[in-house]
Enzyme design. Structure first.
Site, PDB file in Angstrom:
ATOM      1  CE  LYS A  66      -6.029  -9.447  -5.386  1.00 54.95           C
ATOM      2  NZ  LYS A  66      -6.474  -9.762  -4.041  1.00 54.95           N
ATOM      3  CE  LYS A 107      -3.813  -2.107  -0.351  1.00 53.00           C
ATOM      4  NZ  LYS A 107      -4.649  -2.772   0.615  1.00 53.00           N
ATOM      5  CE  LYS A 127     -15.659  -2.442  -4.240  1.00 54.55           C
ATOM      6  NZ  LYS A 127     -17.064  -2.799  -4.207  1.00 54.55           N
TER       7      LYS A 127
HETATM    8  P1  ADP Z   1      -9.625  -7.046  -3.481  1.00 50.26           P
HETATM    9  O1  ADP Z   1      -8.273  -7.383  -4.036  1.00 50.26           O
HETATM   10  O2  ADP Z   1     -10.692  -7.080  -4.509  1.00 50.26           O
HETATM   11  O3  ADP Z   1      -9.592  -5.756  -2.692  1.00 50.26           O
HETATM   12  P2  ADP Z   1      -9.464  -8.290  -0.929  1.00 50.26           P
HETATM   13  O4  ADP Z   1      -7.999  -8.081  -0.913  1.00 50.26           O
HETATM   14  O5  ADP Z   1     -10.311  -7.396  -0.073  1.00 50.26           O
HETATM   15  O6  ADP Z   1      -9.976  -8.193  -2.436  1.00 50.26           O
HETATM   16  O7  ADP Z   1      -9.741  -9.792  -0.555  1.00 50.26           O
HETATM   17  C1  ADP Z   1     -10.783 -10.280   0.259  1.00 50.26           C
HETATM   18  C2  ADP Z   1     -10.707 -11.796   0.239  1.00 50.26           C
HETATM   19  O8  ADP Z   1     -10.951 -12.297  -1.069  1.00 50.26           O
HETATM   20  C3  ADP Z   1      -9.322 -12.343   0.635  1.00 50.26           C
HETATM   21  O9  ADP Z   1      -9.513 -13.544   1.360  1.00 50.26           O
HETATM   22  C4  ADP Z   1      -8.655 -12.631  -0.682  1.00 50.26           C
HETATM   23  O10 ADP Z   1      -7.694 -13.663  -0.598  1.00 50.26           O
HETATM   24  C5  ADP Z   1      -9.841 -13.047  -1.553  1.00 50.26           C
HETATM   25  N1  ADP Z   1      -9.623 -12.667  -2.960  1.00 50.26           N
HETATM   26  C6  ADP Z   1      -9.556 -11.393  -3.442  1.00 50.26           C
HETATM   27  N2  ADP Z   1      -9.391 -11.394  -4.777  1.00 50.26           N
HETATM   28  C7  ADP Z   1      -9.324 -12.689  -5.159  1.00 50.26           C
HETATM   29  C8  ADP Z   1      -9.169 -13.348  -6.414  1.00 50.26           C
HETATM   30  N3  ADP Z   1      -9.054 -12.662  -7.556  1.00 50.26           N
HETATM   31  N4  ADP Z   1      -9.155 -14.688  -6.441  1.00 50.26           N
HETATM   32  C9  ADP Z   1      -9.299 -15.401  -5.302  1.00 50.26           C
HETATM   33  N5  ADP Z   1      -9.458 -14.852  -4.088  1.00 50.26           N
HETATM   34  C10 ADP Z   1      -9.477 -13.511  -3.998  1.00 50.26           C
HETATM   35 NA    NA Z   2      -7.196  -5.643  -1.522  1.00 52.31          NA
END
Ligand code: ADP
Ligand code: NA
Length: 327
Positions: free
Chosen positions: A194, A114, A197
Site C-alpha cells: 500500500k 510494530k 508515509k
Molecule cells: P500510513 O500507512 O501512511 O502511516 P496510516 O496507517 O496512518 O497511514 O493511516 C491513516 C488512515 O489512512 C487510515 O484510515 C488508513 O486506513 C488510511 N490509509 C493509509 N494508507 C492507505 C492506502 N494506501 N490506501 C487507502 N487507505 C489508506
Molecule cells: Na501506519
C-alpha cells in the site's frame, strides 16, 4: 437518528498522502453532512507510542490540522481537536485498561506489526487499542469510520463497552464500524504494497502538497508492466489498475468511464491523463494547506475551540464513569 455520533482519529503524520485521502479523509468529509454529531481527533497520544521528535511532532499536528481543513472539514459541522488537549482520554483509558486482560491485547494488529520490527515495544504501544476504545467511548460514539485493518481494534472497544456496562451498569453504547472505504491506494513503485508515509522511496507516495511537477514525475515513474494497453485487473496487473483506480477516484468517475477515456492510449500516454486528474483535484487543496499553514495562530485557535467543545462532551461522561467505578 438524533443520538448517532461519529468519532474517528488520525495520527499527526504531517501532510497526508493520497492513500489517506482516498481511503479515509474523503469519507470523513462526506460524513460531516450525514451525521448530526461528528468528532475527529488528531491522536498525538497514540503517536508517541513510537519515538517522535518534539518539534517535528508539534509541526506535524498543525500540518495535519491544516490538511484536514483544506480537504473540506468544516469546523462548524465537526469538532476537530487534538487528543492530548482533552485529558479525559487518558483517564478513561486507565479505567478501561483495568478491565482488559493482557492476553486480549497480545494478538491485536498494532502490537504485532510494530513489534515485529523492533522485537520489543512500550507499555503504551501494547495498550494502544485500549486508548482507541477510550477515544470512542468517551463521547458515547455510535459509529466509527475505520479501515479493514482497524476492525479488530474496534471489536475491543465493543467488548470494553460491554464489560464496563456489565460491571458498573449501562453507560456506553456499543460502537459500530462504518467501513469507510475498501479503496486501497498502492505504492507507485511497488504496487503489491500500500502507499504509505513510511515508504523510503519518496517517488512511491503522492503527498497532498506535492507540486504539479512532482505529481507528474511520480506518476511517470510509476511501475506498470509489459502490456501497453490499459485494462483493470488488480490481481494480474496491480500497477496499471492502481493508476486506473486513482484516475477514477480523483476525477470522480467510474472505473468503466476511466477505461473508456483510456481507449486507444498506451500506459505511457495514459499516465498523462492520470496526472491531470490528480493535479486538478489536489491543486486547490495544496493551495489551501499552504495558506492555512502560514497562520499558526489561527490553526491553534481552531484547535483550542475544538478542545473546549470536545471537553464539554467528554467531562460529564468521564464524571459518570468515575462515579460508577467508586471515585
Ligand atoms: P500510513 O500507512 O501512511 O502511516 P496510516 O496507517 O496512518 O497511514 O493511516 C491513516 C488512515 O489512512 C487510515 O484510515 C488508513 O486506513 C488510511 N490509509 C493509509 N494508507 C492507505 C492506502 N494506501 N490506501 C487507502 N487507505 C489508506
Ligand atoms: Na501506519
Amino acid at each position: 437518528p438524533g443520538s448517532a455520533r461519529v468519532f474517528s482519529g488520525i495520527q499527526p503524520t504531517g501532510v497526508p498522502h493520497l492513500g489517506n485521502y482516498l481511503g479515509a479523509l474523503e469519507n470523513w468529509v462526506a460524513l460531516q453532512n450525514q451525521y448530526p454529531s461528528v468528532l475527529y481527533s488528531i491522536v498525538d497520544l497514540h503517536s508517541i507510542t513510537l519515538p517522535q521528535d518534539p518539534d517535528q511532532l508539534r509541526n506535524n499536528i498543525l500540518d495535519m490540522a491544516a490538511s484536514l481543513l483544506a480537504c473540506g472539514l468544516d469546523p462548524q459541522k465537526v469538532i476537530l481537536f487534538q487528543q492530548s488537549q482533552v485529558p479525559e482520554h487518558a483517564e478513561l483509558c486507565w479505567i478501561l485498561g483495568c478491565l482488559t486482560s493482557m492476553p486480549r491485547l497480545r494478538h491485536l494488529p498494532q502490537w504485532k506489526m510494530k513489534t515485529k520490527l523492533k522485537n520489543e515495544g512500550s507499555v503504551g504501544l501494547y495498550t494502544y487499542p485500549v486508548l482507541q476504545a477510550a477515544d470512542i467511548l468517551l463521547y458515547k460514539s455510535t459509529h466509527v469510520p475505520v479501515g479493514e485493518d482497524q476492525v479488530q481494534h474496534l471489536e475491543l472497544a465493543q467488548d470494553l463497552a460491554r464489560i464496563f456496562n456489565n460491571s458498573y451498569g449501562e453507560l456506553f453504547p456499543e460502537p459500530r464500524a462504518l467501513l469507510s472505504s475498501t479503496r486501497k491506494v498502492k505504492s507507485l513503485r511497488n504496487p503489491s504494497a500500500k502507499m504509505s508515509k513510511s515508504d523510503p522511496q519518496t517517488v512511491a507516495t503522492i503527498t497532498m502538497t506535492d507540486s504539479p511537477d512532482d505529481i507528474a514525475l511520480k506518476i511517470r515513474r510509476a511501475v506498470t508492466d509489459f502490456t501497453s494497453e490499459v485494462t483493470f485487473d488488480p490481481e494480474t496487473r496491480p500497477g496499471v489498475s492502481n493508476l486506473v483506480m486513482i484516475h477514477a477516484a480523483m476525477a470522480k468517475i467510474s472505473v468503466e468511464e476511466a477505461l473508456l477515456q483510456a481507449r486507444g492510449m498506451d500506459t505511457g500516454a495514459y499516465k498523462g491523463l492520470v496526472s491531470e486528474a490528480v493535479i486538478q483535484r489536489l491543486t486547490p487543496i495544496r493551495e489551501e494547506i499552504q495558506r492555512l499553514r502560514a497562520d499558526r495562530v489561527h490553526l491553534e485557535g481552531l484547535l483550542a475551540q475544538g478542545k473546549h467543545r470536545a471537553r464539554e462532551l467528554a467531562a460529564p461522561v468521564l464524571a459518570e464513569a468515575r462515579h460508577r467505578v467508586g471515585f
